[in-house]
Design a protein around this motif. Structure first.
Motif, PDB file in Angstrom:
ATOM      1  N   LEU A  37      67.585 -29.277 137.892  1.00 45.09           N
ATOM      2  CA  LEU A  37      68.177 -28.692 136.687  1.00 45.09           C
ATOM      3  C   LEU A  37      67.339 -27.498 136.262  1.00 45.09           C
ATOM      4  O   LEU A  37      66.111 -27.566 136.239  1.00 45.09           O
ATOM      5  CB  LEU A  37      68.209 -29.730 135.558  1.00 45.09           C
ATOM      6  CG  LEU A  37      69.061 -29.377 134.335  1.00 45.09           C
ATOM      7  CD1 LEU A  37      70.546 -29.527 134.665  1.00 45.09           C
ATOM      8  CD2 LEU A  37      68.709 -30.276 133.155  1.00 45.09           C
ATOM      9  N   LEU A  91      72.250 -30.695 127.275  1.00 48.71           N
ATOM     10  CA  LEU A  91      72.214 -30.925 128.718  1.00 48.71           C
ATOM     11  C   LEU A  91      73.276 -31.906 129.171  1.00 48.71           C
ATOM     12  O   LEU A  91      73.763 -31.823 130.309  1.00 48.71           O
ATOM     13  CB  LEU A  91      70.831 -31.440 129.140  1.00 48.71           C
ATOM     14  CG  LEU A  91      69.638 -30.535 128.845  1.00 48.71           C
ATOM     15  CD1 LEU A  91      68.392 -31.049 129.547  1.00 48.71           C
ATOM     16  CD2 LEU A  91      69.899 -29.093 129.247  1.00 48.71           C
ATOM     17  N   VAL A  92      73.658 -32.857 128.303  1.00 49.65           N
ATOM     18  CA  VAL A  92      74.689 -33.832 128.683  1.00 49.65           C
ATOM     19  C   VAL A  92      76.057 -33.481 128.104  1.00 49.65           C
ATOM     20  O   VAL A  92      76.995 -34.274 128.196  1.00 49.65           O
ATOM     21  CB  VAL A  92      74.277 -35.265 128.260  1.00 49.65           C
ATOM     22  CG1 VAL A  92      73.062 -35.725 129.025  1.00 49.65           C
ATOM     23  CG2 VAL A  92      74.061 -35.368 126.757  1.00 49.65           C
ATOM     24  N   TYR A 102      72.930 -26.983 137.028  1.00 45.60           N
ATOM     25  CA  TYR A 102      72.717 -28.243 137.724  1.00 45.60           C
ATOM     26  C   TYR A 102      73.146 -28.052 139.170  1.00 45.60           C
ATOM     27  O   TYR A 102      74.327 -27.868 139.454  1.00 45.60           O
ATOM     28  CB  TYR A 102      73.530 -29.359 137.070  1.00 45.60           C
ATOM     29  CG  TYR A 102      73.437 -30.687 137.792  1.00 45.60           C
ATOM     30  CD1 TYR A 102      72.283 -31.455 137.719  1.00 45.60           C
ATOM     31  CD2 TYR A 102      74.499 -31.153 138.569  1.00 45.60           C
ATOM     32  CE1 TYR A 102      72.192 -32.667 138.381  1.00 45.60           C
ATOM     33  CE2 TYR A 102      74.418 -32.361 139.239  1.00 45.60           C
ATOM     34  CZ  TYR A 102      73.263 -33.112 139.144  1.00 45.60           C
ATOM     35  OH  TYR A 102      73.172 -34.309 139.819  1.00 45.60           O
ATOM     36  N   ARG A 127      79.289 -36.430 134.655  1.00 48.13           N
ATOM     37  CA  ARG A 127      78.678 -37.393 133.731  1.00 48.13           C
ATOM     38  C   ARG A 127      78.075 -38.571 134.477  1.00 48.13           C
ATOM     39  O   ARG A 127      77.182 -39.250 133.960  1.00 48.13           O
ATOM     40  CB  ARG A 127      79.716 -37.883 132.718  1.00 48.13           C
ATOM     41  CG  ARG A 127      80.155 -36.798 131.757  1.00 48.13           C
ATOM     42  CD  ARG A 127      80.883 -37.343 130.548  1.00 48.13           C
ATOM     43  NE  ARG A 127      81.393 -36.272 129.716  1.00 48.13           N
ATOM     44  CZ  ARG A 127      80.675 -35.585 128.836  1.00 48.13           C
ATOM     45  NH1 ARG A 127      79.400 -35.863 128.698  1.00 48.13           N
ATOM     46  NH2 ARG A 127      81.220 -34.623 128.119  1.00 48.13           N
ATOM     47  N   GLU A 181      76.221 -38.264 136.948  1.00 44.42           N
ATOM     48  CA  GLU A 181      74.911 -37.840 137.435  1.00 44.42           C
ATOM     49  C   GLU A 181      73.950 -37.471 136.315  1.00 44.42           C
ATOM     50  O   GLU A 181      72.744 -37.377 136.540  1.00 44.42           O
ATOM     51  CB  GLU A 181      75.088 -36.659 138.387  1.00 44.42           C
ATOM     52  CG  GLU A 181      76.010 -37.003 139.564  1.00 44.42           C
ATOM     53  CD  GLU A 181      75.999 -35.943 140.640  1.00 44.42           C
ATOM     54  OE1 GLU A 181      74.996 -35.213 140.757  1.00 44.42           O
ATOM     55  OE2 GLU A 181      76.994 -35.846 141.370  1.00 44.42           O
ATOM     56  N   LEU A 182      74.465 -37.227 135.113  1.00 45.60           N
ATOM     57  CA  LEU A 182      73.638 -36.846 133.970  1.00 45.60           C
ATOM     58  C   LEU A 182      73.882 -37.838 132.836  1.00 45.60           C
ATOM     59  O   LEU A 182      74.957 -37.853 132.247  1.00 45.60           O
ATOM     60  CB  LEU A 182      73.989 -35.437 133.504  1.00 45.60           C
ATOM     61  CG  LEU A 182      73.832 -34.312 134.517  1.00 45.60           C
ATOM     62  CD1 LEU A 182      74.571 -33.074 134.047  1.00 45.60           C
ATOM     63  CD2 LEU A 182      72.364 -33.995 134.731  1.00 45.60           C
ATOM     64  N   GLN A 183      72.897 -38.653 132.534  1.00 38.61           N
ATOM     65  CA  GLN A 183      73.048 -39.666 131.497  1.00 38.61           C
ATOM     66  C   GLN A 183      71.938 -39.538 130.458  1.00 38.61           C
ATOM     67  O   GLN A 183      70.909 -38.900 130.702  1.00 38.61           O
ATOM     68  CB  GLN A 183      73.020 -41.066 132.120  1.00 38.61           C
ATOM     69  CG  GLN A 183      74.299 -41.430 132.850  1.00 38.61           C
ATOM     70  CD  GLN A 183      75.469 -41.602 131.910  1.00 38.61           C
ATOM     71  OE1 GLN A 183      75.474 -42.472 131.044  1.00 38.61           O
ATOM     72  NE2 GLN A 183      76.492 -40.781 132.092  1.00 38.61           N
ATOM     73  N   PRO A 200      72.994 -42.500 138.028  1.00 42.17           N
ATOM     74  CA  PRO A 200      72.814 -41.064 137.823  1.00 42.17           C
ATOM     75  C   PRO A 200      71.626 -40.527 138.612  1.00 42.17           C
ATOM     76  O   PRO A 200      70.822 -41.287 139.171  1.00 42.17           O
ATOM     77  CB  PRO A 200      72.541 -40.971 136.318  1.00 42.17           C
ATOM     78  CG  PRO A 200      71.828 -42.250 136.011  1.00 42.17           C
ATOM     79  CD  PRO A 200      72.464 -43.288 136.905  1.00 42.17           C
ATOM     80  N   LEU A 206      69.816 -37.815 137.001  1.00 45.93           N
ATOM     81  CA  LEU A 206      68.947 -37.331 135.925  1.00 45.93           C
ATOM     82  C   LEU A 206      69.250 -38.111 134.656  1.00 45.93           C
ATOM     83  O   LEU A 206      70.414 -38.264 134.278  1.00 45.93           O
ATOM     84  CB  LEU A 206      69.174 -35.833 135.687  1.00 45.93           C
ATOM     85  CG  LEU A 206      68.492 -35.223 134.459  1.00 45.93           C
ATOM     86  CD1 LEU A 206      66.970 -35.229 134.618  1.00 45.93           C
ATOM     87  CD2 LEU A 206      68.981 -33.799 134.211  1.00 45.93           C
TER      88      LEU A 206
END
Length: 326
Positions: A6, A64-65, A77, A94, A96-98, A176, A178
């Motif tokens: 990121l 970021l989310v 990303y 979503r 992958e990004l939590q 995820p 990240l």
């Protein structure tokens, strides 16, 4: 560490604070919650973001989310700019990004059993087989230090530490890459903090997770982070690897933070007391973000924003005190 997962470039976010005297429909003055923020998170790395309350850390995590939208800047990303995506385009990412929120209990339905809460997340992301969903939920509960017993419990039946473990489980259940951890241990006892942090470290190593760990607690940040960014009034003032930062803090704000911690193992030096209230930063604010409170402030500090430059290997600082080092 791996490649950059990121990359944040010149991120900016404003919020209205009050009406100007321009009539009933006058424009509102805008506060810079995040201003020109840039940093990277590598694969398998824990990046710590530290600073006092109200400096923009949580707002950064929420952008970021996709919970907040930036005014400008890029959130890259794997090369894809998340800031340009609408909700439909963002949805596949979503998984992958939590995010683990500070007050996890308020994000959970008190009338729903824990197993059902976690299974709903899997349903949303396309896991249709009921047995498969249950197996995945039980597996993730065990990974965070809970058990199948908790599958049938309600959130209010858990202790504070167990609630935070459940928050981690809800982020992990869809596997995820990240996780943004927003003050996940700030409300816990010290012994419980250590348990939750050790759980996160073990999970990161086992699953090759990347973490953005947001906290105002310097001890916690030091324990879990590979690199640290020090944030003040919406912008980074210093960034370095953890050992280097604690061995050689350079920015006056970082030194003041360290001087306030009763820890014999932190490198400290006598820092003159800084007074005054933290200002509200708007578009009309000039100069260094810290200049109104800095005991070392010079005339240039109120006129020109210092550049965020590398002063030694991997150690970046935004401060006019080090301009002569260029």
């Amino acid at each position: 560490m791996g490649n950059n997962l990121l990359e944040i470039r010149n991120l900016k976010k404003t919020f209205p604070i009050r009406r100007q005297k321009l009539g009933l429909f006058g424009q509102r003055e805008q506060m810079l919650a995040v201003d020109n923020l840039s940093f990277t998170i590598k694969e398998g790395e824990t990046y710590g973001l530290v600073g006092e309350s109200g400096c923009g850390k949580s707002t950064t995590g929420r952008m970021l989310v996709g919970v907040e939208k930036p005014n400008s800047g890029s959130i890259l990303y794997e090369g894809k700019d998340l800031s340009t995506l609408n909700d439909r385009e963002f949805f596949p990412l979503r998984k992958e990004l939590q995010m683990v929120f500070q007050n996890t209990l308020s994000a959970l339905n008190p009338r729903q059993r824990i197993g059902s809460i976690l299974e709903d997340i899997l349903k949303v992301h396309g896991v249709s087989d009921a047995r498969d969903r249950r197996d995945q939920v039980v597996d993730v509960l065990e990974k965070v230090g809970l058990s199948e017993y908790h599958y049938f419990r309600y959130p209010y039946e858990l202790s504070g530490g167990q609630v935070q473990r459940l928050g981690i489980a809800s982020a992990l259940v869809i596997k995820p890459r990240l996780i943004i951890c927003d003050e996940p241990v700030s409300a816990l006892d010290v012994s419980i903090q250590a348990q939750v942090l050790n759980t996160l470290i073990a999970l990161q190593q086992d699953l090759r997770l990347s973490l953005l760990f947001i906290s105002h607690d310097i001890g916690v940040i030091r324990y879990i982070s590979d690199r640290i960014g020090v944030m003040y009034l919406g912008t980074l003032v210093e960034e370095a690897e953890t050992d280097e930062l604690f061995k050689n803090p350079m920015h006056p704000y970082t030194k003041a933070l360290f001087a306030s911690v009763p820890d014999l193992y932190i490198c400290k030096e006598t820092v003159p007391e800084f007074n005054g209230e933290r200002p509200v930063r708007t578009d009309t604010f000039k100069g260094c973000a810290f200049c109104t409170r800095c005991p070392y402030a010079m005339s240039i500090c109120a006129e020109k924003t210092p550049e965020f430059l590398e002063r030694s290997s991997g150690h970046q600082v935004a401060c006019h005190l080090y301009d002569s080092m260029e």
